[in-house]
Write an enzyme that holds these catalytic residues in place. Structure first.
Site, PDB file in Angstrom:
ATOM      1  CE1 TYR A 144      -2.468   3.208   2.558  1.00  0.00           C
ATOM      2  CE2 TYR A 144      -3.721   2.487   0.648  1.00  0.00           C
ATOM      3  CZ  TYR A 144      -3.512   3.397   1.672  1.00  0.00           C
ATOM      4  OH  TYR A 144      -4.347   4.483   1.808  1.00  0.00           O
ATOM      5  CG  ASP A 239       5.790   3.474   0.593  1.00  0.00           C
ATOM      6  OD1 ASP A 239       4.591   3.215   0.342  1.00  0.00           O
ATOM      7  OD2 ASP A 239       6.137   4.150   1.585  1.00  0.00           O
ATOM      8  CE  LYS A 267       2.413   4.667   7.933  1.00  0.00           C
ATOM      9  NZ  LYS A 267       1.030   4.696   8.435  1.00  0.00           N
TER      10      LYS A 267
HETATM   11  P1  KE4 Z   1      -0.744   8.250   4.446  1.00  0.00           P
HETATM   12  O1  KE4 Z   1      -1.269   8.937   3.227  1.00  0.00           O
HETATM   13  O2  KE4 Z   1      -1.812   7.424   5.162  1.00  0.00           O
HETATM   14  O3  KE4 Z   1       0.020   9.184   5.389  1.00  0.00           O
HETATM   15  O4  KE4 Z   1       0.401   7.196   3.991  1.00  0.00           O
HETATM   16  C1  KE4 Z   1       0.048   6.227   3.042  1.00  0.00           C
HETATM   17  C2  KE4 Z   1       1.007   5.063   3.172  1.00  0.00           C
HETATM   18  C3  KE4 Z   1       2.039   4.963   2.248  1.00  0.00           C
HETATM   19  N1  KE4 Z   1       2.927   3.947   2.316  1.00  0.00           N
HETATM   20  C4  KE4 Z   1       2.847   3.018   3.298  1.00  0.00           C
HETATM   21  C5  KE4 Z   1       3.858   1.914   3.336  1.00  0.00           C
HETATM   22  C6  KE4 Z   1       1.807   3.084   4.264  1.00  0.00           C
HETATM   23  O5  KE4 Z   1       1.735   2.139   5.222  1.00  0.00           O
HETATM   24  C7  KE4 Z   1       0.882   4.128   4.210  1.00  0.00           C
HETATM   25  C8  KE4 Z   1      -0.251   4.257   5.208  1.00  0.00           C
HETATM   26  N2  KE4 Z   1      -0.345   3.207   6.172  1.00  0.00           N
HETATM   27  C9  KE4 Z   1      -1.656   2.952   6.710  1.00  0.00           C
HETATM   28  C10 KE4 Z   1      -1.561   1.744   7.656  1.00  0.00           C
HETATM   29  N3  KE4 Z   1      -1.324   0.551   6.973  1.00  0.00           N
HETATM   30  C11 KE4 Z   1      -2.211   4.147   7.396  1.00  0.00           C
HETATM   31  C12 KE4 Z   1      -3.444   3.875   8.225  1.00  0.00           C
HETATM   32  C13 KE4 Z   1      -4.665   4.408   7.555  1.00  0.00           C
HETATM   33  O6  KE4 Z   1      -4.818   4.245   6.319  1.00  0.00           O
HETATM   34  O7  KE4 Z   1      -5.473   4.976   8.293  1.00  0.00           O
END
Ligand code: KE4
Length: 428
Positions: A144, A239, A267
């Site tokens: 993701y 990523d 994060k």
């Molecule tokens: P954000 O747009 O949520 O800040 O980041 C996206 C993203 C990008 N790359 C990786 C490897 C990620 O894990 C994420 C976001 N992680 C999720 C949890 N698996 C955030 C939690 C959520 O979607 O509320």
């Protein structure tokens, strides 16, 4: 434990916010039940609106690696807020955190700050396409990279590598430029490059996957991707939104000793405030506006509050490199304790761990990619999640997520968690 107030608040939220949440995973759809509303947090603990104290194993999905209400971050925020919260003009803070991150991460000369991991990954792909003049990207099923259209793509039917949208609103036109391969499957990536020798702008990958549960790269996998990118003139995008500043100060690049062409962050880098970032060499980053033709922008990018929180967090991590080993050891304690307790049961299980990322899968098949992660028994997972919640342990409400440990966790917290774990698995 009772969750009456959470339940009332959730009903009210559902009236005015889609699904009652601002990010789907928080709604407990994968595990059932009512999402927990938080009143406050401190250190390793969450305090919900019903007065329950929960040991926190998601750390806001990664950012709170030093625990909640970390004093240097709070101090920096309080002082910065008094001088203004946003200007839409450059501040020296941005240069300070940019310099610190460039010093901490290998291979990178410049960094651009944005407001989320999604924005960072979306912008990194646009930059790779603009730099290479190529259109297709390769991603891995189950990884993701945020909710940008190019990433909401699932494997096509059968062995077809062409993606199809996995969300309404994503067009076939977008999907055709995202090719899919299974994680840890180098042969499939080789085949894609042979099919499109001059068409691939980039591979984007979670160097240690955390969105299928935790899945480490198998030996040689990342090195193989590096070699294929060099051979075919594609860029390798790591990523590191989850792994950055978590697996090591220099993230997965440092920990795994594999160089990326572009790395994305989120994060931890924001210390709990909305910050994303992407970094690369001068050669690549100088293609980015305003110096170069690849456009990217953001009203609140480099926001002083977010920069102050991120700078305080990164300074704290940079000043205590021993924290990483300490956190790894806490995660190992949890891992070995879980293994010891579940091995003696009839339950199918796999425990994957890398650094302070760990996940439990109710299957006897080694979990090495999305397909094997999907074989996990979700009924067991739901019962396990709610059983642990009743014991005061807050785990990710989905089998396809990694736990994120934080350094405020004590061995007593972990031992309490293991006692709870033993009681809960006995009831599965
Ligand atoms: P954000 O747009 O949520 O800040 O980041 C996206 C993203 C990008 N790359 C990786 C490897 C990620 O894990 C994420 C976001 N992680 C999720 C949890 N698996 C955030 C939690 C959520 O979607 O509320």
């Amino acid at each position: 434990m009772q969750y009456q107030r959470s339940s009332t608040l959730f009903k009210a939220a559902q009236e005015v916010i889609p699904g009652g949440v601002n990010s789907p995973v928080r709604a407990f759809k994968a595990v059932g039940g009512t999402p927990i509303f938080v009143e406050k947090a401190a250190g390793a603990y969450l305090y919900d609106v019903d007065g329950n104290r929960l040991i926190d194993y998601i750390a806001s999905w990664g950012p709170m690696i030093l625990g909640h209400v970390y004093e240097p971050v709070i101090k920096a925020l309080t002082e910065t807020a008094k001088k203004g919260t946003s200007f839409g003009m450059p501040t020296a803070l941005e240069t300070q955190i940019a310099k610190l991150t460039i010093d901490m991460i290998p291979n990178m000369d410049k960094i651009r700050f944005v407001n989320s991991g999604t924005e960072a990954c979306m912008s990194a792909v646009r930059l790779a396409r603009g730099y290479t003049y190529r259109e297709k990207i390769i991603k891995f099923a189950g990884c993701y990279h945020g909710h940008s259209d190019s990433f909401l793509i699932q494997a096509g039917s059968g062995a077809v590598t062409f993606g199809t949208p996995n969300s309404p609103g994503v067009t076939q036109g977008t999907a055709k430029d995202t090719l899919l391969a299974p994680y840890n499957n180098l042969d499939r990536v080789k085949a894609i490059f042979e099919e499109h020798p001059e068409g691939i702008a980039a591979i984007i990958i979670e160097p240690v996957a955390g969105n299928m549960g935790c899945i480490p790269p198998q030996d040689g996998f990342l090195e193989g991707l590096r070699a294929l990118c060099d051979q075919y003139g594609a860029l390798l995008i790591f990523d590191e939104v989850m792994t950055g500043f978590r697996l090591a100060a220099g993230g997965a690049q440092e920990r795994l000793n594999v160089s990326a062409d572009i790395a994305t962050y989120g994060k931890v880098i924001g210390g709990g405030l909305p910050v994303g970032a992407f970094a690369a060499s001068n050669e690549i980053m100088n293609h980015l506006a305003p110096d170069g033709p690849v456009y990217q922008a953001g009203t609140l990018s480099g926001n002083p509050l977010a920069m102050a929180a991120g700078l305080a967090m990164l300074n704290a991590l940079n000043d205590q490199p021993e924290m990483y080993d300490r956190l790894d050891k806490k995660t190992e304690r949890l891992h070995l304790g879980m293994e010891e307790r579940i091995a003696g049961t009839e339950l199918p299980y796999q425990i994957n761990r890398f650094g302070s990322m760990i996940s439990l899968h109710f299957t006897n098949t080694p979990v090495i990619d999305f397909a094997t992660a999907a074989e996990g028994n979700n009924d067991f997972f739901k019962a396990y999640f709610h059983g642990m919640l009743k014991e005061g342990i807050y785990l990710p409400p989905s089998a396809f997520e990694s736990y994120f440990l934080n350094d405020a966790l004590t061995n007593d917290d972990i031992d309490y968690t293991l006692d709870a774990f033993e009681r809960v698995i006995k009831g599965l």
